[in-house]
Design an enzyme around this catalytic site. Structure first.
Site, PDB file in Angstrom:
ATOM      1  N   ASP A 121     -48.573  92.797  42.907  1.00 28.13           N
ATOM      2  CA  ASP A 121     -47.388  92.941  42.045  1.00 28.13           C
ATOM      3  C   ASP A 121     -46.615  94.175  42.490  1.00 28.13           C
ATOM      4  O   ASP A 121     -47.186  95.068  43.122  1.00 28.13           O
ATOM      5  CB  ASP A 121     -47.809  93.087  40.560  1.00 28.13           C
ATOM      6  N   ASP A 178     -44.239  93.420  47.142  1.00 28.10           N
ATOM      7  CA  ASP A 178     -42.984  92.755  46.787  1.00 28.10           C
ATOM      8  C   ASP A 178     -42.962  91.426  47.532  1.00 28.10           C
ATOM      9  O   ASP A 178     -42.914  91.404  48.772  1.00 28.10           O
ATOM     10  CB  ASP A 178     -41.815  93.655  47.223  1.00 28.10           C
ATOM     11  N   VAL A 179     -42.983  90.324  46.797  1.00 36.43           N
ATOM     12  CA  VAL A 179     -43.132  89.008  47.445  1.00 36.43           C
ATOM     13  C   VAL A 179     -41.960  88.651  48.363  1.00 36.43           C
ATOM     14  O   VAL A 179     -42.077  87.777  49.218  1.00 36.43           O
ATOM     15  CB  VAL A 179     -43.328  87.861  46.414  1.00 36.43           C
ATOM     16  N   LYS A 206     -36.022  77.411  41.279  1.00 40.14           N
ATOM     17  CA  LYS A 206     -37.201  76.634  40.890  1.00 40.14           C
ATOM     18  C   LYS A 206     -37.099  75.195  41.401  1.00 40.14           C
ATOM     19  O   LYS A 206     -38.099  74.584  41.769  1.00 40.14           O
ATOM     20  CB  LYS A 206     -37.394  76.681  39.375  1.00 40.14           C
ATOM     21  N   THR A 247     -44.763  85.129  27.151  1.00 37.47           N
ATOM     22  CA  THR A 247     -44.979  86.268  28.049  1.00 37.47           C
ATOM     23  C   THR A 247     -43.780  87.207  27.926  1.00 37.47           C
ATOM     24  O   THR A 247     -42.746  86.831  27.360  1.00 37.47           O
ATOM     25  CB  THR A 247     -45.089  85.826  29.527  1.00 37.47           C
ATOM     26  N   TYR A 252     -31.693  81.006  38.397  1.00 37.45           N
ATOM     27  CA  TYR A 252     -33.130  80.809  38.174  1.00 37.45           C
ATOM     28  C   TYR A 252     -33.520  79.351  38.420  1.00 37.45           C
ATOM     29  O   TYR A 252     -34.435  79.051  39.191  1.00 37.45           O
ATOM     30  CB  TYR A 252     -33.480  81.214  36.742  1.00 37.45           C
TER      31      TYR A 252
HETATM   32  N1  LIG Z   1     -42.641  82.559  30.487  1.00 38.06           N
HETATM   33  C1  LIG Z   1     -42.092  81.373  30.595  1.00 38.06           C
HETATM   34  O1  LIG Z   1     -41.645  80.778  29.592  1.00 38.06           O
HETATM   35  C2  LIG Z   1     -42.019  80.683  31.929  1.00 38.06           C
HETATM   36  C3  LIG Z   1     -41.598  79.328  31.950  1.00 38.06           C
HETATM   37  C4  LIG Z   1     -41.552  78.660  33.150  1.00 38.06           C
HETATM   38  C5  LIG Z   1     -41.923  79.310  34.322  1.00 38.06           C
HETATM   39  N2  LIG Z   1     -42.297  80.606  34.287  1.00 38.06           N
HETATM   40  C6  LIG Z   1     -42.692  81.234  35.569  1.00 38.06           C
HETATM   41  O2  LIG Z   1     -43.994  81.752  35.442  1.00 38.06           O
HETATM   42  C7  LIG Z   1     -44.176  82.809  36.378  1.00 38.06           C
HETATM   43  C8  LIG Z   1     -44.823  83.996  35.684  1.00 38.06           C
HETATM   44  O3  LIG Z   1     -43.922  84.532  34.723  1.00 38.06           O
HETATM   45  P1  LIG Z   1     -44.396  85.167  33.339  1.00 38.06           P
HETATM   46  O4  LIG Z   1     -43.924  84.273  32.283  1.00 38.06           O
HETATM   47  O5  LIG Z   1     -45.840  85.504  33.390  1.00 38.06           O
HETATM   48  O6  LIG Z   1     -43.474  86.474  33.284  1.00 38.06           O
HETATM   49  P2  LIG Z   1     -43.813  88.036  33.425  1.00 38.06           P
HETATM   50  O7  LIG Z   1     -42.472  88.682  33.440  1.00 38.06           O
HETATM   51  O8  LIG Z   1     -44.797  88.434  32.405  1.00 38.06           O
HETATM   52  O9  LIG Z   1     -44.499  88.174  34.869  1.00 38.06           O
HETATM   53  C9  LIG Z   1     -43.774  88.129  36.074  1.00 38.06           C
HETATM   54  C10 LIG Z   1     -44.446  89.087  37.051  1.00 38.06           C
HETATM   55  O10 LIG Z   1     -43.775  89.001  38.318  1.00 38.06           O
HETATM   56  C11 LIG Z   1     -43.683  90.308  38.837  1.00 38.06           C
HETATM   57  N3  LIG Z   1     -42.622  90.426  39.838  1.00 38.06           N
HETATM   58  C12 LIG Z   1     -41.276  90.441  39.634  1.00 38.06           C
HETATM   59  N4  LIG Z   1     -40.650  90.631  40.806  1.00 38.06           N
HETATM   60  C13 LIG Z   1     -41.608  90.723  41.760  1.00 38.06           C
HETATM   61  C14 LIG Z   1     -41.583  90.907  43.159  1.00 38.06           C
HETATM   62  N5  LIG Z   1     -40.417  91.067  43.838  1.00 38.06           N
HETATM   63  N6  LIG Z   1     -42.759  90.932  43.830  1.00 38.06           N
HETATM   64  C15 LIG Z   1     -43.930  90.824  43.160  1.00 38.06           C
HETATM   65  N7  LIG Z   1     -44.021  90.651  41.831  1.00 38.06           N
HETATM   66  C16 LIG Z   1     -42.858  90.603  41.148  1.00 38.06           C
HETATM   67  C17 LIG Z   1     -43.401  91.183  37.617  1.00 38.06           C
HETATM   68  O11 LIG Z   1     -43.651  92.566  37.883  1.00 38.06           O
HETATM   69  C18 LIG Z   1     -44.346  90.569  36.599  1.00 38.06           C
HETATM   70  O12 LIG Z   1     -45.620  91.174  36.625  1.00 38.06           O
HETATM   71  C19 LIG Z   1     -42.795  83.083  36.968  1.00 38.06           C
HETATM   72  O13 LIG Z   1     -42.692  82.470  38.238  1.00 38.06           O
HETATM   73  C20 LIG Z   1     -41.855  82.407  35.994  1.00 38.06           C
HETATM   74  O14 LIG Z   1     -40.625  82.037  36.574  1.00 38.06           O
HETATM   75  C21 LIG Z   1     -42.340  81.322  33.127  1.00 38.06           C
END
Ligand SMILES: NC(=O)c1ccc[n+]([C@@H]2O[C@H](COP(=O)([O-])OP(=O)(O)OC[C@H]3O[C@@H](n4cnc5c(N)ncnc54)[C@H](O)[C@@H]3O)[C@@H](O)[C@H]2O)c1
Length: 242
Positions: A37, A59-60, A155, A186, A151
């Protein structure tokens, strides 16, 4: 229990939300887990797994960073069996509100990051007999959800890249699947206005948010040998939104 003993798993964006829950569940099932992360809180999560955890500040969207993740994972645990491309950013905006900076942020993290991860991990996995990749997509890649143009675009791209990679890797022993969370409780939800959130919640037939643990159980299944004939799959986890 899924048997993950001896397996080495990388979870990106694992300092928070779903990624943190996934990393924890893999560790509970016997895997060695590399937590990556940009958020340093990932270090504490990895440390909580004792000798089975390792943190890389990563950083991904950075190609060189992926080489470093691979190097550290192989140095520490000697193989890579599973990659969960979970890291993501979400900043809702319509097409007309989206400037190039906002577009590039989503592209870099959500799309380029997944491409770089699949390429880096597959190079290692082909040499060690295969593996499993899970790309965290979104319900926004199945439906027309207005107000999140950049976004949702990224996706939809991840959905396509997953199919392409699954087909390319099918005879190499590497399975690639994508999951489609709906609205999961989250910190990412904080990007929505209260009004938007109320609207999204009203769309859920089960009338509740999903939890990170529920998503983690799906990811664990897809990573495990119990999913040995599943590749190119698109699995929803959204309380019935569809
Ligand atoms: N929460 C929702 O409702 C939801 C719905 C559909 C999809 N998602 C997807 O689920 C995944 C996880 O999200 P989440 O809900 O746990 O949110 P979150 O914000 O809790 O976690 C996202 C994580 O990604 C990290 N991150 C951001 N930019 C980064 C980078 N450049 N390099 C490395 N890490 C980075 C952040 O620091 C964070 O720890 C994401 O891909 C998100 O798009 C979430």
């Amino acid at each position: 229990m899924r048997n993950m003993q001896g397996k080495v798993v990388i979870v990106t964006g694992a300092a928070s939300g779903q990624g943190a829950a996934e990393a924890k569940l893999f560790a509970e099932h016997g895997a060695k887990v590399v937590v990556t992360d940009i958020d340093e809180r990932g270090e504490d999560i990895a440390a909580s797994f004792g000798s089975s955890g390792h943190f890389v500040r990563h950083d991904v969207g950075d190609e060189g960073g992926w080489a470093e993740v691979m190097r550290q994972t192989l140095d520490r645990f000697e193989r890579i069996d599973v990659l969960v491309n979970n890291a993501g950013v979400f900043k809702p905006a319509t097409l007309m509100e989206t400037d190039v900076t906002l577009w590039q942020l989503h592209y870099r993290v959500n799309q380029l990051g997944v491409f770089l991860g699949m390429r880096a991990a597959s190079e290692v996995m082909v040499k060690t007999g295969g593996g499993a990749i899970i790309n965290v997509c979104s319900n926004a890649a199945l439906n027309n959800v207005p107000g999140m143009f950049a976004y949702a675009s990224t996706k939809w791209a991840v959905r396509g890249m997953t199919k392409l990679a699954a087909s390319e890797f099918a005879t190499l022993g590497i399975r690639v699947n994508s999951i489609y969370p709906g609205i999961i409780d989250t910190p990412m939800l904080g990007q929505n206005s209260a009004e938007q959130l109320t609207h999204y919640k009203s769309m859920i037939p089960m009338q509740r948010l999903g939890t990170p643990d529920e998503v983690a159980r799906l990811v664990l299944f897809l990573a495990s040998d119990d999913a040995s004939y599943i590749t190119g799959g698109e699995v929803t986890i959204d309380g019935g939104i569809g």
